[in-house]
Design an enzyme around this catalytic site. Structure first.
Site, PDB file in Angstrom:
ATOM      1  CD  GLU A   1       2.530  -6.879   3.549  1.00  0.00           C
ATOM      2  OE1 GLU A   1       2.625  -7.163   4.948  1.00  0.00           O
ATOM      3  OE2 GLU A   1       2.854  -7.882   2.495  1.00  0.00           O
TER       4      GLU A   1
ATOM      5  CG  ASN B   1       4.824  -5.288  -2.979  1.00  0.00           C
ATOM      6  OD1 ASN B   1       4.242  -5.424  -4.128  1.00  0.00           O
ATOM      7  ND2 ASN B   1       5.511  -6.079  -2.308  1.00  0.00           N
TER       8      ASN B   1
ATOM      9  CD  GLU C   1       4.701 -10.272  -2.147  1.00  0.00           C
ATOM     10  OE1 GLU C   1       3.885 -10.995  -1.445  1.00  0.00           O
ATOM     11  OE2 GLU C   1       5.111  -9.167  -1.883  1.00  0.00           O
TER      12      GLU C   1
END
Ligand code: G3I
Length: 304
Positions: A114, A155, A221
């Protein structure tokens, strides 16, 4: 008191179903910086070690999550001297120790998590402020030197389909790749809801542009939150969203993992973090498979 007809405890049910239904697990919390490295000179391995040993016993692969993030940092990190040289040392020390501890046992690491904000700019994190934008590159090089066989991922959420965040992630990763930084894949988190989820055609297009860069993609996720009240219609819609995303992943050769953020509504971040939403996973609170479970299974069964 167990709610299971066979009298199994919650933990027994959880671990048995996990091993029966999945061949890859992600470590949701206990490998994050604060839990695993709570004080500067001490690491706390026990919980993560137990999960890795469980995975080994059950022939499951493990995704490591996550080495460099702006959340879940212990207080001591904020008290360190915010100079480039010193914070590189802190970050590298952490990466080398954690990746080194699990060398050979983790198939993929979410090295940086992130790092792009919702406007598509580099997020203002302690790492960016103290080290500069090349903290990302330094992190990947450090992880690669420590475990050359682990796949290394960037990610993020909100970059699954089209849009400025997706483009910003793509540019970041393309740039890293172009400069020979050891990055092997992009994690598309896929935290979506029954009424807000990316167009699967655009997800495929996004995955394909990573294939052109020689990169693998993992759905890392996934959950599909339902706005309360949960109804049969919404459960059917949820099943369809899971199915569409799995089909998207199966349709491109570089999408090589489909990971959910938990599997039972009994253990999920959604009720605590997304007010008004619940029930995002494929097993209910009593470990009963939901329509989404059957939809995923049917999709997998229909593929050669
Ligand atoms: O483990 C401690 C426990 O010892 C303590 O008693 C309890 C009291 O609050 O806290 C427990 O830790 C919590 C942890 O989840 C485990 O349940 C933390 O406070 C809590 O902040 C933490 O939240 C996690 C969150 O990331 C922040 O790390 C969520 O479970 C987790 O689902 C969520 O996951 C993130 C991904 O890492 C990145 N992508 C988005 C995703 C969802 O937000």
């Amino acid at each position: 008191m167990s709610f299971d007809p066979l009298g199994r405890s919650d933990a027994e049910l959880y671990t048995q179903i996990l091993a029966r239904e999945f061949n890859l697990l992600t470590v949701e919390h206990v490998m994050k910086f604060a839990p695993i490295h709570p004080v500067p000179d001490r690491y706390r391995w026990q919980e993560a070690d137990e999960i890795v040993a469980y995975a080994e016993r059950n022939n499951m692969q493990v995704r490591g999550h996550t080495l460099v993030w702006h959340i879940e940092l212990p207080d001591w990190v904020y008290k360190e001297e915010c100079s480039r040289e010193h914070m590189i040392q802190v970050m590298q020390g952490h990466i080398q120790t954690v990746v080194g501890h699990y060398r050979g046992k983790i198939m993929a690491w979410d090295v940086v998590n992130e790092a792009i904000d919702d406007n598509g700019r580099l997020r203002e994190t302690i790492w960016l402020q103290c080290i500069g934008p090349d903290y990302i590159e330094i992190a990947f090089r450090s992880a690669n030197e420590t475990d050359p066989n682990a796949l290394l991922f960037y990610n993020d959420y909100g970059g699954e389909g089209a849009g400025h965040k997706s483009d910003a992630i793509y540019s970041l990763v393309k740039n890293l790749r172009g400069r020979g930084v050891p990055i092997h894949g992009v994690g598309l988190q896929m935290h979506v809801t029954v009424s807000d989820y990316p167009n699967p055609k655009l997800v495929i297009k996004n995955m394909q542009r990573y294939a052109e860069l020689g990169l693998v993609v993992h759905i890392t996720e996934m959950d599909v939150a339902i706005d309360i009240p949960v109804t049969q219609d919404k459960l059917a819609k949820q099943a369809s969203v899971y199915q569409q995303m799995l089909e998207a992943c199966l349709s491109v050769s570089n999408c090589q993992a489909f990971v959910l953020w938990g599997f039972t509504d009994r253990q999920s971040w959604i009720p605590a973090y997304m007010k008004g939403y619940d029930s995002g996973l494929i097993f209910d609170r009593d470990y009963k498979p939901k329509p989404a479970y059957h939809a995923l299974l049917d999709t997998l069964a229909s593929k050669p």
